[in-house]
Design a protein around this motif. Structure first.
Motif, mmCIF file in Angstrom:
data_model
loop_
_atom_site.group_PDB
_atom_site.id
_atom_site.type_symbol
_atom_site.label_atom_id
_atom_site.label_comp_id
_atom_site.label_asym_id
_atom_site.label_seq_id
_atom_site.Cartn_x
_atom_site.Cartn_y
_atom_site.Cartn_z
ATOM 1 N N ARG A 481 1.107 -1.019 0.092
ATOM 2 C CA ARG A 481 -0.065 0.032 0.056
ATOM 3 C C ARG A 481 1.212 1.396 0.073
ATOM 4 O O ARG A 481 0.257 2.342 -0.758
ATOM 5 N N TYR A 482 2.401 1.130 0.373
ATOM 6 C CA TYR A 482 2.485 2.876 0.805
ATOM 7 C C TYR A 482 3.260 2.949 -0.462
ATOM 8 O O TYR A 482 3.570 4.003 -1.048
ATOM 9 N N GLU A 483 4.101 1.859 -1.120
ATOM 10 C CA GLU A 483 4.406 2.117 -2.229
ATOM 11 C C GLU A 483 3.540 2.370 -3.205
ATOM 12 O O GLU A 483 4.226 2.983 -4.127
ATOM 13 N N MET A 484 2.654 2.350 -2.814
ATOM 14 C CA MET A 484 1.988 2.601 -4.465
ATOM 15 C C MET A 484 1.047 4.214 -4.120
ATOM 16 O O MET A 484 0.312 4.856 -4.921
ATOM 17 N N SER A 500 11.682 -1.732 -0.985
ATOM 18 C CA SER A 500 10.322 -1.541 -0.161
ATOM 19 C C SER A 500 10.333 -2.424 1.365
ATOM 20 O O SER A 500 9.271 -1.981 2.154
ATOM 21 N N LEU A 501 10.741 -3.159 1.278
ATOM 22 C CA LEU A 501 10.890 -4.035 3.080
ATOM 23 C C LEU A 501 12.242 -3.705 3.394
ATOM 24 O O LEU A 501 12.493 -4.226 4.549
ATOM 25 N N SER A 502 12.944 -2.032 3.335
ATOM 26 C CA SER A 502 14.103 -2.020 4.289
ATOM 27 C C SER A 502 13.636 -1.559 5.174
ATOM 28 O O SER A 502 12.413 -0.810 5.329
ATOM 29 N N LEU A 503 14.215 -1.539 6.534
ATOM 30 C CA LEU A 503 13.738 -0.917 7.661
ATOM 31 C C LEU A 503 13.964 0.617 7.730
ATOM 32 O O LEU A 503 14.247 1.274 8.923
ATOM 33 N N GLU A 504 14.803 1.175 6.922
ATOM 34 C CA GLU A 504 15.519 2.575 6.928
ATOM 35 C C GLU A 504 14.787 3.113 5.415
ATOM 36 O O GLU A 504 14.662 2.281 4.152
ATOM 37 N N GLY A 505 15.055 4.483 5.774
ATOM 38 C CA GLY A 505 14.547 5.277 4.190
ATOM 39 C C GLY A 505 12.825 5.379 4.637
ATOM 40 O O GLY A 505 12.521 5.208 5.435
ATOM 41 N N ASP A 506 12.137 6.230 3.088
ATOM 42 C CA ASP A 506 11.095 5.935 3.160
ATOM 43 C C ASP A 506 10.015 4.686 2.744
ATOM 44 O O ASP A 506 9.972 4.560 1.339
ATOM 45 N N THR A 507 9.941 3.933 3.844
ATOM 46 C CA THR A 507 8.763 2.521 3.273
ATOM 47 C C THR A 507 8.053 2.960 4.535
ATOM 48 O O THR A 507 8.245 2.785 5.614
ATOM 49 N N ALA A 508 6.959 1.432 4.442
ATOM 50 C CA ALA A 508 6.026 0.981 5.205
ATOM 51 C C ALA A 508 6.877 0.609 6.699
ATOM 52 O O ALA A 508 6.626 0.917 7.815
ATOM 53 N N PRO A 509 7.539 -0.224 6.532
ATOM 54 C CA PRO A 509 8.766 -0.863 7.632
ATOM 55 C C PRO A 509 9.469 -0.234 8.375
ATOM 56 O O PRO A 509 9.300 -0.710 9.522
ATOM 57 N N TYR A 510 10.495 0.992 7.804
ATOM 58 C CA TYR A 510 10.706 1.810 8.180
ATOM 59 C C TYR A 510 9.471 2.706 9.942
ATOM 60 O O TYR A 510 9.817 2.580 10.965
ATOM 61 N N VAL A 569 -0.499 12.094 3.474
ATOM 62 C CA VAL A 569 -0.523 11.568 4.863
ATOM 63 C C VAL A 569 0.387 10.463 4.843
ATOM 64 O O VAL A 569 1.274 10.571 5.495
ATOM 65 N N ALA A 570 1.080 10.023 3.649
ATOM 66 C CA ALA A 570 1.762 9.223 3.103
ATOM 67 C C ALA A 570 3.361 9.856 3.601
ATOM 68 O O ALA A 570 3.823 9.220 4.763
ATOM 69 N N ARG A 571 3.376 11.130 3.382
ATOM 70 C CA ARG A 571 4.387 11.981 3.621
ATOM 71 C C ARG A 571 4.474 12.507 5.529
ATOM 72 O O ARG A 571 5.793 12.162 5.873
ATOM 73 N N TYR A 572 3.839 12.235 5.903
ATOM 74 C CA TYR A 572 3.667 12.806 7.298
ATOM 75 C C TYR A 572 3.414 11.752 8.079
ATOM 76 O O TYR A 572 4.148 11.729 9.126
ATOM 77 N N SER A 573 3.051 10.746 7.681
ATOM 78 C CA SER A 573 3.439 9.782 8.953
ATOM 79 C C SER A 573 4.582 10.009 8.536
ATOM 80 O O SER A 573 5.758 9.014 9.342
ATOM 81 N N HIS A 574 5.103 9.452 7.347
ATOM 82 C CA HIS A 574 7.373 8.954 7.470
ATOM 83 C C HIS A 574 7.823 10.159 8.576
ATOM 84 O O HIS A 574 8.927 9.691 9.209
ATOM 85 N N ASP A 617 -3.781 4.069 9.422
ATOM 86 C CA ASP A 617 -5.076 3.561 9.561
ATOM 87 C C ASP A 617 -5.597 4.577 7.706
ATOM 88 O O ASP A 617 -6.863 3.869 6.968
ATOM 89 N N LEU A 618 -5.442 5.846 7.970
ATOM 90 C CA LEU A 618 -5.995 6.370 6.559
ATOM 91 C C LEU A 618 -5.266 6.307 5.703
ATOM 92 O O LEU A 618 -5.917 5.995 4.083
ATOM 93 N N LEU A 619 -4.093 5.115 5.187
ATOM 94 C CA LEU A 619 -3.789 4.542 4.609
ATOM 95 C C LEU A 619 -3.327 3.004 4.305
ATOM 96 O O LEU A 619 -3.118 2.680 3.435
ATOM 97 N N GLY A 620 -3.968 2.923 5.400
ATOM 98 C CA GLY A 620 -4.677 0.750 5.680
ATOM 99 C C GLY A 620 -4.051 -0.149 5.988
ATOM 100 O O GLY A 620 -3.389 -0.846 5.430
#
Length: 627
Positions: A481-484, A500-510, A569-574, A617-620
């Motif tokens: 979802r985050y990558e999209m 996309s699975l990295s724990l660093e940088g602009d990713t959901a797992p981070y 919202v994605a940028r805010y979450s990051h 939650d807004l990003l699902g």
């Protein structure tokens, strides 16, 4: 609205200062400040320079002196910056209390924008002849995220999924089943939607390329589809609904849900086109061609150098756009609703009711139209959507009542394509369902989950398999979802599994990992965080930066809703995760020997955790407590 409160205070007081100076009509900005410009900044001085015949710096100093003489609660002081900006510094003890207290409310981040008006969001709308591929996922996630954001902004949202069960691609798989001997049951272990797309559709279209005379069979099947009593139409209904069922399973797995499913075949048979066609002729929005290459056709005139668009062919059959026009008018409630509604036979995992249209009068009457419509369709259909948007604007007399939210395509990095079985000769993979050059959403999810299970098991050998499955699912869905949505909609996405699975940088797992860190701190404290604290103790730079970022949540929601931009919202979450990780690295929470300070910092950690949960939650996206 937390940080919005200080922005509102500054704006109101500046307007009072201007009134005292007998100045009106200045549309100045008041915004969260960039680093080095205090906490709030305004461009007001630049806008007054010509009128007052002074430099912005001198005007900023004048306004600052006048402002500091006014009554203010959340502002400690104002300051004229040498650049000419007027900056304001917060009274953080009071702002801390306001932000941290409100962040614990269930309504935190809610903005009163839509006034409960109804808005329709149509997305997904994938032809029911194949499995969803990774390119479709961008459409699905954009639409679902926009729907979530609009609900948070006080809109009533109806989410629709349009099923083109009477088009060419459906005709193609029917030709495969009825003329080329494909079995109607897939091989063991293969989902029906994958079988239809990978085998029946691709191999049937290949036969067209080999023998052009087969096009006549295709045309006949397409014509038979319009007759609901034909055996072809009955078979199409069985096949497409079975494919749809599998597609919905994929969507539900990605936490995407709908309110109503609409079938194109029913729109054709409902009589909506006849009504809207008469209206088009009456309003002179379509014209009949007597000669030329479009002789005998009804067309919509193109703008400028654009070609005319055929609506009805010379043989009387309607084109693709003729199906979209009445559907668009129906979504806006411009026509009497000819449909009845019945519950979809499968329940959505969210327990949200799912309806489907029917022409059977035994159904019930519902209303899924709206005063505004947002349709999520890729940018390649911009011309068609522009025509429909213009027509709907003329019908409703409101230019922005119908919005096409376009987006660019998704490609796969060469390494990811190779991992998933596509040989792209070291290049990014461009997908084509017709040629079978695509990677299904299911296979990408499965591979993400497999890798996440391996990594989680390695990190947490003590966790049982069911919890690892749950964690892996949350991370895999969050990653997809985050990558999209983290990119601008007008940018092509190159999806890479490893990055996309990295724990660093602009990713959901981070981002999810920062949530897990916060959860661990609260768990180790063996205390229930409370807002009954001394707010003045939170004065460190990393603490204040985190509190400020928490307070910006509602502003981000408003911005995302106004601009139909899930990226906000994605940028805010990051940004929120980055602020927390900076706090985490520089500030000790537990074991510092000062219970009051520990409680204050625990309150801040909990505020971050609940805010990030709401934002994700807004990003699902669900954030697990352990990773």
């Amino acid at each position: 609205m937390t940080f919005q409160s200080i922005l509102d205070e500054v704006r109101n007081n500046l307007n009072k200062v201007l009134t005292e100076m007998s100045i009106t009509g200045i549309d100045f900005s008041v915004e969260p400040a960039k680093s080095g410009f205090g906490d709030v900044s305004s461009n007001i001085s630049f806008l007054l320079a010509k009128q007052l015949k002074k430099s912005p710096m001198d005007i900023a100093q004048l306004l600052s002196n006048n402002y500091d003489n006014s009554q203010h609660t959340l502002v400690l002081k104002s300051e004229a910056h040498q650049s000419g900006y007027l900056n304001f510094f917060a009274n953080w003890e009071k702002l801390n209390q306001l932000i941290l207290s409100e962040s614990n409310l269930d309504t935190f981040g809610f903005v009163e924008l839509g006034n409960k008006s109804t808005i329709v969001v149509e997305h997904t709308s994938v032809n029911p002849n194949k499995a969803l591929h990774i390119g479709h996922v961008r459409n699905i996630i954009i639409g679902d995220t926009i729907s979530r954001i609009l609900r948070k902004a006080d809109y009533k949202v109806n989410v629709l999924n349009y099923i083109d069960d009477s088009g060419l691609q459906v005709a193609d798989i029917l030709v495969g089943f009825t003329h080329f001997g494909f079995a109607q049951e897939p091989p063991d272990g293969k989902k029906f939607d994958h079988y239809c797309g990978d085998d029946v559709y691709v191999k049937t279209t290949q036969k067209y390329d080999e023998d052009s005379s087969l096009e006549e069979i295709r045309k006949n099947v397409l014509k038979d589809l319009e007759d609901e009593t034909s055996e072809t139409a009955k078979l199409a209904d069985v096949v497409t609904r079975r494919v749809l069922s599998n597609q919905l399973e994929t969507c539900w797995n990605l936490s995407v849900y709908y309110d109503c499913i609409n079938f194109e075949s029913q729109i054709i048979r409902s009589g909506l086109w006849t009504k809207i066609f008469e209206k088009l002729k009456e309003m002179k929005l379509v014209e009949f061609e007597n000669d030329g290459k479009n002789a005998g056709c009804w067309v919509i005139r193109g703008d400028g150098k654009e070609e005319d668009k055929i609506v009805v062919r010379s043989n009387g059959t309607a084109t693709y756009i003729a199906k979209d026009i009445p559907y668009a008018a129906w979504k806006l409630g411009l026509l009497d609703d000819p449909f009845y509604y019945e519950k979809y036979p499968k329940n959505q995992p969210s327990s949200q009711k799912l309806w489907q249209t029917t022409l059977n009068t035994n159904g019930t009457k519902e209303n899924f139209s709206g005063s505004k419509v947002i349709t999520v369709i890729d940018s390649r259909q911009a011309r068609l959507q522009k025509i429909i948007t213009q027509l709907m604007g003329k019908f409703k007399s409101i230019p922005d009542a119908y919005v096409h939210l376009g987006y660019e395509s998704v490609t796969l990095s060469s390494e990811t394509a190779k991992t998933l079985g596509l040989d792209t000769d070291g290049k990014q993979a461009q997908m084509s369902g017709r040629k079978g050059l695509y990677v299904s959403a299911d296979s990408v999810y499965d591979l993400l989950k497999e890798r996440t299970i391996q990594e989680t098991t390695k990190r947490h050998p003590e966790i049982d398999s069911s919890e690892i499955q749950h964690i892996a699912h949350s991370i895999s869905v969050g990653t997809l979802r985050y990558e999209m949505i983290k990119q601008d909609l007008d940018k092509i996405i190159t999806f890479d599994l490893t990055k996309s699975l990295s724990l660093e940088g602009d990713t959901a797992p981070y981002i999810q990992y920062s949530f897990a860190r916060a959860s661990r701190i609260i768990e180790k404290s063996q205390r229930s965080p409370s807002i009954d604290i001394d707010f003045s103790l939170l004065s460190d730079k990393t603490e204040l930066n985190l509190i400020k970022t928490i307070g910006l949540f509602g502003i981000s929601v408003r911005d995302a809703a106004n601009n139909l931009s899930p990226k906000v919202v994605a940028r805010y979450s990051h940004d929120l995760a980055v602020s927390f990780n900076s706090f985490y690295e520089h500030t000790k929470v537990l074991g510092i020997g000062d219970e009051k300070l520990e409680n204050a910092r625990l309150c801040l950690v909990n505020s971050f955790k609940t805010t990030l949960e709401k934002s994700l939650d807004l990003l699902g996206i669900v954030a697990p407590n352990k990773m």
